[in-house]
Design an enzyme around this catalytic site. Structure first.
Site, short mmCIF file in Angstrom:
data_model
loop_
_atom_site.label_atom_id
_atom_site.label_comp_id
_atom_site.label_asym_id
_atom_site.label_seq_id
_atom_site.Cartn_x
_atom_site.Cartn_y
_atom_site.Cartn_z
N LYS A 133 0.85 -1.18 0.00
CA LYS A 133 0.00 0.00 0.00
C LYS A 133 0.89 1.25 0.00
O LYS A 133 2.00 1.24 0.56
CB LYS A 133 -0.90 -0.03 1.24
CG LYS A 133 -1.95 1.06 1.32
CD LYS A 133 -2.85 0.83 2.53
CE LYS A 133 -3.93 1.90 2.66
NZ LYS A 133 -4.85 1.61 3.78
N SER A 213 -9.42 1.82 2.43
CA SER A 213 -8.44 2.65 1.74
C SER A 213 -7.31 1.87 1.08
O SER A 213 -6.49 2.47 0.37
CB SER A 213 -7.84 3.67 2.74
OG SER A 213 -7.09 3.03 3.75
N SER A 237 -10.14 -0.76 6.30
CA SER A 237 -9.39 -0.47 5.08
C SER A 237 -8.66 -1.66 4.46
O SER A 237 -8.23 -1.57 3.31
CB SER A 237 -8.40 0.66 5.33
OG SER A 237 -9.07 1.87 5.56
#
Length: 556
Positions: A133, A213, A237
């Site tokens: 990420k 996210s 997320s």
């Protein structure tokens, strides 16, 4: 002539730089791009001989344990494995816009060094590419850790230390960060969009959101651009994009995996901890990652990690497994595809004869969800808004409540008020623990979100994350399990339903069978705090009941 706002100038330059990072040999033709753009669902892509050779298809569709077995035995070189996943990631990105920075030269160099150094120790993740990420610092003097913010588009100066997890993964023999993946602005939405890198698309549907996210991780995993990806989770997320990508994942309790060196928009906020965890297309890949990372004794490097080794065999002995099932949290009812996914799992458990299935009574979800919001905006919403405004970024609708907090007086609460919130949190955590123990459950099955992937842009009108927030609040373990796909022929509207509140009404009125058709509908399996091993063992048991059933559709 109109002046171009600073955020647009920064974005235009950054996108040019990213485009230049894509190897020319992996650039798609205009015809190939048109073909992919015209297709509603592109999850077939990793098996397409139009885009990949048979050897590449074999590699990118293999689980992490299979890959490591092959590289360790010398049957596959680390370089050919890494190159296959680089290619898959590049193609996935051009179809969905799922990447941010692309450190391919460094990944190739690391792969070559592993292949050409015979004495190199072959760790438990040997030769395994792992995507990251965007929030993880890797080669931080060269690549940005922007969190989708144009104000953070440049590499940090002075360069911060590399994220501890990245160094640890490299020490375990992995190839961490062959790509970094996209996130929503400041990692503050479940919509996969920001003003720096743009909108990420779902591989399942052009009209549904890929979630957030850890947006790019869910997309990349579904399109086999990495055998394992690492996301972070403060309120859902990891689980939301994993579930909406038809993937397995694990949100651990705080302290099991190292978090130091990751960048965040709420740095210093400790009442609800940001954690990181794996996302993968196979459960065995998730388990392998967890065992390897904990086995590396991360508490020796990150003071926030607890010295608990990986423990196998945590299922109950001498009694049936007892599982609670939550279908509706009493605040927002899930849409029909999600309810059906929960029902599929419950039926499989009941039919097995090996499980005591009980209804799970939700515990103060509305109160907890409100409290979570108060905690994460206790700074008055100053951090992320200041960065958004610095380059004149327009606010997304999903973030307008956060903007409202940042512009309201007296929202930056004093320390004494924060202590009161934390005291209330501790009280609710103890009450919930008593509730959990009194129920006697080993785990709980629950929805991940009210939607089987929300339609893109719609979450701003119905902002509800209570199905995930509550478990972050209690710091419980939660894993995702893919179950089925939304089906317009069976997932019909309940026209007689009377909504409980305005958000519930918005969620229910939003449901259109044709729009949501084909969206991934999964569940989460929740375990007690620091019970990662047991949680994954329960997932494995449930998964074994589901696979091969006629009502469970195969995922990419």
């Amino acid at each position: 002539m109109a002046t171009v706002p600073p955020y647009q100038q920064i974005s235009q330059q950054k996108l040019k730089e990213r485009d230049a990072q894509i190897p020319t040999e992996y650039l798609l033709t205009s015809g190939q791009l048109s073909q992919l753009n015209s297709q509603h669902n592109i999850t077939h892509l990793p098996r397409s001989e139009e885009f990949f050779t048979p050897a590449e298809i074999t590699i990118i569709n293999s689980s992490a344990p299979t890959i490591v077995a092959k590289t360790s035995a010398g049957e596959w070189s680390v370089q050919e494995v890494t190159e296959a996943f680089i290619k898959a990631a590049m193609i996935a990105h051009q179809a969905t816009n799922c990447l941010t920075e692309i450190p391919i030269p460094e990944a190739r160099a690391l792969a070559k060094s592993l292949d050409t150094t015979p004495t190199a120790p072959r760790g438990p993740l040997y030769g395994l590419p792992i995507s990251l990420k965007d929030c993880f610092n890797i080669y931080p003097s060269v690549y940005s850790t922007s969190l989708g913010l144009t104000a953070w588009s440049a590499a940090q100066s002075p360069a911060p230390p590399e994220s501890i997890l990245v160094t640890l993964l490299r020490d375990l023999g992995a190839i961490p960060g062959h790509v970094k993946t996209n996130v929503p602005t400041g990692m503050m939405m479940i919509e996969g969009q920001n003003r720096l890198w743009g909108q990420t698309l779902s591989p399942f549907s052009k009209v549904l959101s890929p979630g957030g996210s850890s947006t790019g991780e869910g997309v990349l995993g579904a399109l086999r651009g990495a055998p394992i990806g690492v996301g972070t989770d403060l309120g859902g997320s990891i689980r939301v994009p994993a579930s909406w990508g038809g993937l397995y994942s694990l949100k651990p309790s705080s302290g099991r995996f190292p978090v130091m060196g990751a960048r965040g928009g709420l740095s210093g906020q400790r009442a609800i901890s940001m954690v990181n965890g794996p996302i993968a297309a196979e459960l065995e890949s998730v388990r392998m990652y967890c065992k390897a990372v904990v086995g590396a004794e991360p508490w020796r490097y990150d003071p926030g990690c607890v010295p608990i080794p990986w423990r196998e065999g945590q299922m109950p002995v001498g009694r049936k497994l007892r599982i609670g099932v939550l279908r509706n949290d009493g605040v927002v009812r899930c849409q029909p595809p999600v309810e059906r996914a929960v029902d599929i799992v419950r039926k499989a458990l009941e039919d097995s004869g090996e499980v005591e299935v009980v209804g799970w009574e939700p515990f103060k979800h509305a109160e907890i969800t409100t409290l979570v919001g108060r905690i994460i905006t206790a700074d008055g919403g100053h951090n992320v808004p200041g960065l958004i405004n610095a380059t004149q970024e327009p606010w997304y609708d999903s973030m307008l409540p956060y903007k409202a907090v940042s512009t309201s007086p007296d929202t930056d609460i004093p320390t004494s008020a924060m202590w009161e919130l934390q005291h209330l949190q501790s009280t609710l955590q103890k009450e919930h623990l008593d509730h959990w123990r009194a129920s006697g459950v080993d785990a709980v099955i629950a929805p991940v979100a009210p939607w089987a992937a929300v339609r893109r842009g719609a979450s701003a009108k119905m902002p509800y994350m209570g199905y995930t927030f509550v478990w972050n609040f209690h710091d419980y373990v939660a894993a995702t399990l893919p179950v089925t796909l939304a089906d317009r022929s069976v997932d019909l509207r309940d026209e007689g339903y009377v909504p409980l509140n305005e958000i519930d009404r918005a969620v229910w009125e939003d449901y259109e069978p044709d729009v949501y058709h084909g969206g991934p509908a999964g569940v989460q399996v929740i375990g007690g705090r620091l019970e990662e091993e047991k949680c994954l063992e329960v997932v494995e048991f449930v998964d074994s009941l589901l696979r091969g059933k006629a009502y469970v559709l195969a995922f990419c």
